[in-house]
Design a protein around this motif. Structure first.
Motif, PDB file in Angstrom:
ATOM      1  N   ASP A   8      42.377 -23.628   4.708  1.00 54.07           N
ATOM      2  CA  ASP A   8      43.758 -23.628   4.206  1.00 54.07           C
ATOM      3  C   ASP A   8      43.786 -23.952   2.717  1.00 54.07           C
ATOM      4  O   ASP A   8      44.767 -24.456   2.204  1.00 54.07           O
ATOM      5  CB  ASP A   8      44.589 -24.645   5.005  1.00 54.07           C
ATOM      6  CG  ASP A   8      46.078 -24.520   4.743  1.00 54.07           C
ATOM      7  OD1 ASP A   8      46.528 -23.430   4.344  1.00 54.07           O
ATOM      8  OD2 ASP A   8      46.795 -25.528   4.897  1.00 54.07           O
ATOM      9  N   SER A  60      43.133 -18.504   6.152  1.00 56.12           N
ATOM     10  CA  SER A  60      43.383 -19.223   7.397  1.00 56.12           C
ATOM     11  C   SER A  60      42.094 -19.813   7.930  1.00 56.12           C
ATOM     12  O   SER A  60      40.990 -19.471   7.502  1.00 56.12           O
ATOM     13  CB  SER A  60      44.009 -18.287   8.440  1.00 56.12           C
ATOM     14  OG  SER A  60      43.192 -17.150   8.637  1.00 56.12           O
ATOM     15  N   ASN A  94      43.708 -28.399   2.421  1.00 58.85           N
ATOM     16  CA  ASN A  94      45.091 -27.898   2.571  1.00 58.85           C
ATOM     17  C   ASN A  94      45.807 -27.671   1.245  1.00 58.85           C
ATOM     18  O   ASN A  94      47.033 -27.771   1.171  1.00 58.85           O
ATOM     19  CB  ASN A  94      45.932 -28.851   3.430  1.00 58.85           C
ATOM     20  CG  ASN A  94      45.352 -29.082   4.801  1.00 58.85           C
ATOM     21  OD1 ASN A  94      45.043 -30.223   5.160  1.00 58.85           O
ATOM     22  ND2 ASN A  94      45.166 -28.034   5.575  1.00 58.85           N
TER      23      ASN A  94
END
Length: 223
Positions: A215, A4, A173
């Motif tokens: 991420d 995270s 991501n």
């Protein structure tokens, strides 16, 4: 395994906060922009500060002079990269949302790097095509992709054309909150990310690392 951003779910992770406490060397204006960005309800779009610092160090390590950023948001990472570029360096920053990029502009100016940032407010694919059309292929050192996920593969292919050999493409991501483990067929973003991840693993035009920072961050080094 918990992955995270430090300003997202990671803000309650004591080990991640330890990392920040013992590694962050944030320029004062960067900190101001980060705190300003945190006032926005969409702040999860901001690149994690620990990831941004890592990428800036990486760009500095390879002596980057020309860089690309696909997806700017408020320009926190834009500022971080611009700060490590030489005085005659340039960062072509691509976005379509002036309401967000306008947040960052005063901070770019305050940090004295606004002249290094070539902000293009239009679809990133057009900007990349424009750069290729004027002969900019193989002239960029570093590229960061963090925009609409369904176009990730298109961004990757065009950035690869624009990068010199030894240049680095950083893709954000790539773990997408863990959803890449079991992509729903109706989830176009997750499907696109998973498809690119699998493609990159087979793409021997680049050397590859996928990191569990933020991420998920993939580094593709052009061979």
């Amino acid at each position: 395994m918990s992955i995270s951003k430090s300003h997202g779910e990671g803000k309650d992770d004591p080990l991640l906060q330890y990392v920040l406490k013992h590694s962050m060397r944030e320029h004062p204006v960067l900190k101001q922009l980060r705190l300003k960005s945190m006032e926005d309800s969409g702040n999860i779009m901001m690149v994690a500060c620990e990831q941004s610092q890592f990428m800036a160090n990486l760009a500095k390590l390879i002596g980057a002079k020309k860089a690309l950023e696909i997806g700017v948001y408020t320009g926190y990472n834009t500022l971080n990269i611009a700060l490590i570029l030489p005085d005659d360096g340039v960062l072509v920053a691509c976005d379509i949302m002036e309401e967000y990029t306008n947040i960052g502009k005063p901070f770019w100016k305050e940090a004295g790097v606004e002249k290094k940032i070539d902000l293009r407010i239009q679809p990133a694919l057009k900007t990349l095509d424009d750069l290729l059309a004027v002969g900019e292929a193989e002239t960029f050192d570093f590229a960061f992709i963090d925009a609409d996920k369904v176009n990730y593969d298109n961004y990757y292919e065009k950035c690869l054309q624009l990068l010199r050999k030894g240049g680095i493409i950083a893709i954000d991501n790539v773990l997408w909150g863990g959803k890449v483990l079991n992509p729903s067929p109706g989830d176009a973003d997750t499907v696109a990310i998973d498809k690119l991840n699998k493609k990159l693993h087979r793409d021997f035009r680049v050397s590859l690392s996928m990191l569990t920072v933020g991420d998920g961050l993939t580094l593709a080094i052009k061979l």
